[in-house]
Design a protein around this motif. Structure first.
Motif, PDB file in Angstrom:
ATOM      1  N   ALA A  21       1.113  -1.233  -0.417  1.00 15.77           N
ATOM      2  CA  ALA A  21       0.137  -0.131  -0.146  1.00 15.77           C
ATOM      3  C   ALA A  21       1.051   1.135   0.205  1.00 15.77           C
ATOM      4  N   VAL A  22       2.787   1.016   1.054  1.00 17.63           N
ATOM      5  CA  VAL A  22       2.906   2.155   0.602  1.00 17.63           C
ATOM      6  C   VAL A  22       3.384   2.368  -0.590  1.00 17.63           C
ATOM      7  N   VAL A  23       3.928   1.581  -1.429  1.00 16.80           N
ATOM      8  CA  VAL A  23       4.040   1.977  -2.520  1.00 16.80           C
ATOM      9  C   VAL A  23       3.100   2.301  -3.659  1.00 16.80           C
ATOM     10  N   VAL A  42       0.412   4.361  -2.852  1.00 15.98           N
ATOM     11  CA  VAL A  42       0.292   5.795  -2.652  1.00 15.98           C
ATOM     12  C   VAL A  42       1.459   6.613  -2.601  1.00 15.98           C
ATOM     13  N   GLY A  43       2.684   5.922  -2.172  1.00 14.73           N
ATOM     14  CA  GLY A  43       3.891   7.263  -3.045  1.00 14.73           C
ATOM     15  C   GLY A  43       3.315   7.717  -4.328  1.00 14.73           C
TER      16      GLY A  43
END
Length: 133
Positions: free
Chosen positions: A2-4, A6-7
């Motif tokens: 999810a971080v990737v 969102v980034g």
């Protein structure tokens, strides 16, 4: 994972990308996101199987303490549990090394507490049996 995503979304919004640029931005991240999704489900399935094995082991432990199985049956069932544990360890996916290093001390403490609880339960049962005339 999810971080990737969102980034990449934040970077795309910041750069005011059109649809083609969005696709070209997200496409290189797809193998990483696909791997992360598969790994998540593999780890979750392994954890579920280990929880089920632990429930069965606790049931067996209670039966053994109550004397519900004879020595040969208990020996055979404990060997089956050791085989099941080995099979799980041999076929389960590995935990990422950095997560292992972070979680190992906490999980070792939890394991030692559980072993101490089992031992205390056994000793209490033995003391109760010996105190009965």
């Amino acid at each position: 994972m999810a971080v990737v995503v969102v980034g990449l979304l934040i970077a795309g919004i910041a750069q005011n990308l059109n649809l083609t640029a969005w696709i070209l931005t997200l496409a290189p991240a797809m193998p990483l996101m696909s791997w992360a999704g598969r790994e998540y489900y593999r780890q979750r399935d392994t954890a579920d199987q280990l929880e089920e094995l632990m429930k069965k082991a606790k049931t067996f432990w209670n039966q053994a303490l109550a004397g519900a199985c004879d020595d040969d049956a208990c020996l055979h069932q404990s060997r089956d549990f050791q085989n099941a544990i080995y099979l799980r360890r041999a076929t389960s996916p590995l935990v990422l090394p950095y997560l292992y290093k972070i979680k190992r001390p906490m999980l070792e403490d939890e394991m030692n507490e559980a072993a101490s609880d089992f031992l205390a339960e056994y000793k209490a049962r033995e003391a109760k049996i010996q105190s009965v005339p």
